[in-house]
Design a protein around this motif. Structure first.
Motif, mmCIF file in Angstrom:
data_model
loop_
_atom_site.group_PDB
_atom_site.id
_atom_site.type_symbol
_atom_site.label_atom_id
_atom_site.label_comp_id
_atom_site.label_asym_id
_atom_site.label_seq_id
_atom_site.Cartn_x
_atom_site.Cartn_y
_atom_site.Cartn_z
ATOM 1 N N VAL B 114 -3.878 -12.877 -15.043
ATOM 2 C CA VAL B 114 -3.834 -12.931 -13.749
ATOM 3 C C VAL B 114 -2.569 -11.890 -14.333
ATOM 4 C CG1 VAL B 114 -2.422 -14.472 -11.679
ATOM 5 C CG2 VAL B 114 -4.862 -14.714 -12.994
ATOM 6 N N ALA B 115 -1.439 -12.766 -15.692
ATOM 7 C CA ALA B 115 -0.118 -12.370 -15.710
ATOM 8 C C ALA B 115 -0.685 -10.841 -15.845
ATOM 9 C CB ALA B 115 0.812 -13.092 -17.161
ATOM 10 N N THR B 116 -1.337 -10.194 -16.652
ATOM 11 C CA THR B 116 -1.667 -8.558 -17.345
ATOM 12 C C THR B 116 -1.996 -8.243 -15.983
ATOM 13 O OG1 THR B 116 -2.553 -9.317 -19.149
ATOM 14 C CG2 THR B 116 -3.187 -7.434 -18.670
ATOM 15 N N GLY B 117 -3.234 -8.499 -15.278
ATOM 16 C CA GLY B 117 -3.896 -7.894 -13.826
ATOM 17 C C GLY B 117 -2.003 -7.563 -12.849
ATOM 18 N N ARG B 118 -1.608 -8.540 -13.306
ATOM 19 C CA ARG B 118 0.027 -8.543 -11.590
ATOM 20 C C ARG B 118 0.735 -7.363 -12.572
ATOM 21 N NH1 ARG B 118 0.827 -14.779 -10.559
ATOM 22 N NH2 ARG B 118 -0.186 -14.996 -8.612
ATOM 23 N N ALA B 119 1.147 -7.370 -13.660
ATOM 24 C CA ALA B 119 1.985 -6.322 -14.283
ATOM 25 C C ALA B 119 1.042 -5.712 -13.931
ATOM 26 C CB ALA B 119 2.448 -7.051 -16.021
ATOM 27 N N ALA B 120 0.716 -4.606 -14.133
ATOM 28 C CA ALA B 120 -0.226 -3.479 -13.743
ATOM 29 C C ALA B 120 -0.098 -3.010 -12.922
ATOM 30 C CB ALA B 120 -2.036 -3.568 -14.284
ATOM 31 N N VAL B 121 0.605 -3.704 -11.522
ATOM 32 C CA VAL B 121 0.378 -3.386 -10.122
ATOM 33 C C VAL B 121 1.883 -3.075 -9.981
ATOM 34 C CG1 VAL B 121 -0.094 -4.246 -7.708
ATOM 35 C CG2 VAL B 121 -1.577 -5.091 -9.295
ATOM 36 N N THR B 122 1.974 -1.864 -9.702
ATOM 37 C CA THR B 122 3.157 -1.529 -9.399
ATOM 38 C C THR B 122 3.575 -0.068 -9.263
ATOM 39 O OG1 THR B 122 4.981 -0.951 -11.528
ATOM 40 C CG2 THR B 122 3.306 -0.684 -11.985
ATOM 41 N N PRO B 123 4.631 0.219 -8.582
ATOM 42 C CA PRO B 123 4.633 1.041 -8.104
ATOM 43 C C PRO B 123 4.858 2.478 -9.205
ATOM 44 C CG PRO B 123 6.633 0.129 -7.657
ATOM 45 C CD PRO B 123 5.720 -0.293 -8.084
ATOM 46 N N VAL B 124 5.056 3.547 -9.800
ATOM 47 C CA VAL B 124 5.371 5.143 -10.428
ATOM 48 C C VAL B 124 5.207 5.396 -9.556
ATOM 49 C CG1 VAL B 124 3.713 5.784 -12.110
ATOM 50 C CG2 VAL B 124 3.550 3.925 -11.745
ATOM 51 N N GLY B 125 7.006 6.230 -10.220
ATOM 52 C CA GLY B 125 7.008 7.897 -9.346
ATOM 53 C C GLY B 125 7.798 7.590 -8.662
ATOM 54 N N CYS B 126 6.948 6.771 -7.332
ATOM 55 C CA CYS B 126 7.388 7.070 -5.650
ATOM 56 C C CYS B 126 8.866 6.939 -5.772
ATOM 57 C CB CYS B 126 7.352 5.983 -5.048
ATOM 58 S SG CYS B 126 7.494 4.423 -5.530
ATOM 59 N N MET B 127 9.561 5.972 -7.042
ATOM 60 C CA MET B 127 10.673 5.632 -6.416
ATOM 61 C C MET B 127 11.516 7.057 -6.957
ATOM 62 S SD MET B 127 11.112 3.248 -5.574
ATOM 63 C CE MET B 127 12.419 1.849 -5.654
ATOM 64 N N GLY B 128 11.865 7.718 -8.133
ATOM 65 C CA GLY B 128 12.663 9.036 -8.323
ATOM 66 C C GLY B 128 11.776 11.039 -7.684
#
Lengths: 159, 133
Positions: B114-128
């Protein structure tokens, strides 16, 4: 009428019901008519997990559903009434005496003795006869797993 | 040393097999993962498939959607099998990590997944995105 869909689905509450039908219909409640689940607290807890908080879930026995159906049909929200098998829906139809005009076959999966009618509908001869009897009593029966799928009339299903 | 955990990926249509193929591409063979599809199954059939896949071994079942038939089938199975953990929302990151932590107990492995799976769901690149052009 606020019950938008009467559905037979042996997976009971699951993604096709909650998301596939629930979202486009904009349902506010789902009734699961199943004597076994009605008697099991842990199963009720399990099925509640599958439904967003904005949608009310009601667990009812066939007898309770027969008594409550007029109230659900008068409810201001849209709803889905589910049974897990043909017998449950047939008992409900018989109990409410013509109040159910249409039934959706959403999932009756393979078991020993059933033959494939559609990818998601398998029936024994006895089950097919029960559906014919329901249709003979004036209930329109069609198979359709999701809203974007084709509605298959019972006559075509059993041809 | 106790038996390494079996991982069962239980998902709609062909998703489980595809995820395991991707794990194999990354981590190689010997991953201890088995695919089960819910295609054509009611809950009893899903439970029967899990019985066959797990065969009495300690295991973690990785189901796809919380609130879907796979998750419900897995929960019903685990209720009768204390050596089986269940995680919903399976993703590739948690499966790849699981392959290297099969010596854990089922509950610990499920928590880790659960911890590993959650950590992998993250926005990439869109903020900058604007600044990167």
């Amino acid at each position: 009428m606020s019950v938008e869909l009467f559905r037979i689905d042996d997976r009971l509450i699951h993604g096709q019901v909650v998301v596939g039908w629930g979202q486009p219909l904009g349902v506010g409640f789902i009734v699961l008519v199943d004597d076994e689940v009605r008697a099991s607290d842990w199963e009720q807890e399990l099925y509640r997990m599958g439904v967003p908080p904005s949608v009310a879930v009601v667990f009812a026995s066939v007898a309770e559903a027969t008594a409550q159906l007029p109230a659900w049909q008068a409810d201001g929200r849209k709803g889905i009434v589910l049974t897990g098998d043909i017998d449950g829906m047939a008992a409900l139809c018989a109990g409410v005496d013509g109040a159910i005009r249409a039934v959706n076959l959403g999932g009756i999966h393979f078991r020993e003795g059933r033959r494939e009618k559609l990818r998601y509908v398998y029936l024994t001869d006895e089950e097919a006869a029960k559906l014919r009897a329901l249709a003979g009593a004036g209930v329109e029966i069609t198979a359709q797993d999701v809203p974007t799928g084709r509605r298959v009339p019972l006559a075509e299903l059993l041809a | 040393m106790s038996e390494p955990l079996t991982g069962v990926v239980l998902a709609h249509a062909g998703l489980a097999g595809a995820l395991i193929a991707a794990v194999e591409e990354i981590a190689g063979a010997g991953h201890g993962l088995v695919a089960v599809s819910n295609l054509g199954c009611d809950r009893a059939a899903i439970v029967a498939h899990l019985e066959a896949a797990i065969a009495g071994r300690p295991a973690v079942v990785f189901a796809d959607m919380p609130g879907g038939s796979c998750a419900f089938g897995a929960a019903a199975f685990a209720r009768e099998h204390p050596d089986v953990g269940v995680v919903t929302g399976v993703n590739l990151a948690m499966l790849v990590d699981f392959v290297f932590h099969r010596s854990l107990g089922p509950a610990e492995a499920a928590t880790r997944a659960v911890a590993t799976g959650r950590a992998a769901v993250t926005p990439v690149g869109c903020m900058g995105a604007g600044a990167a052009r």
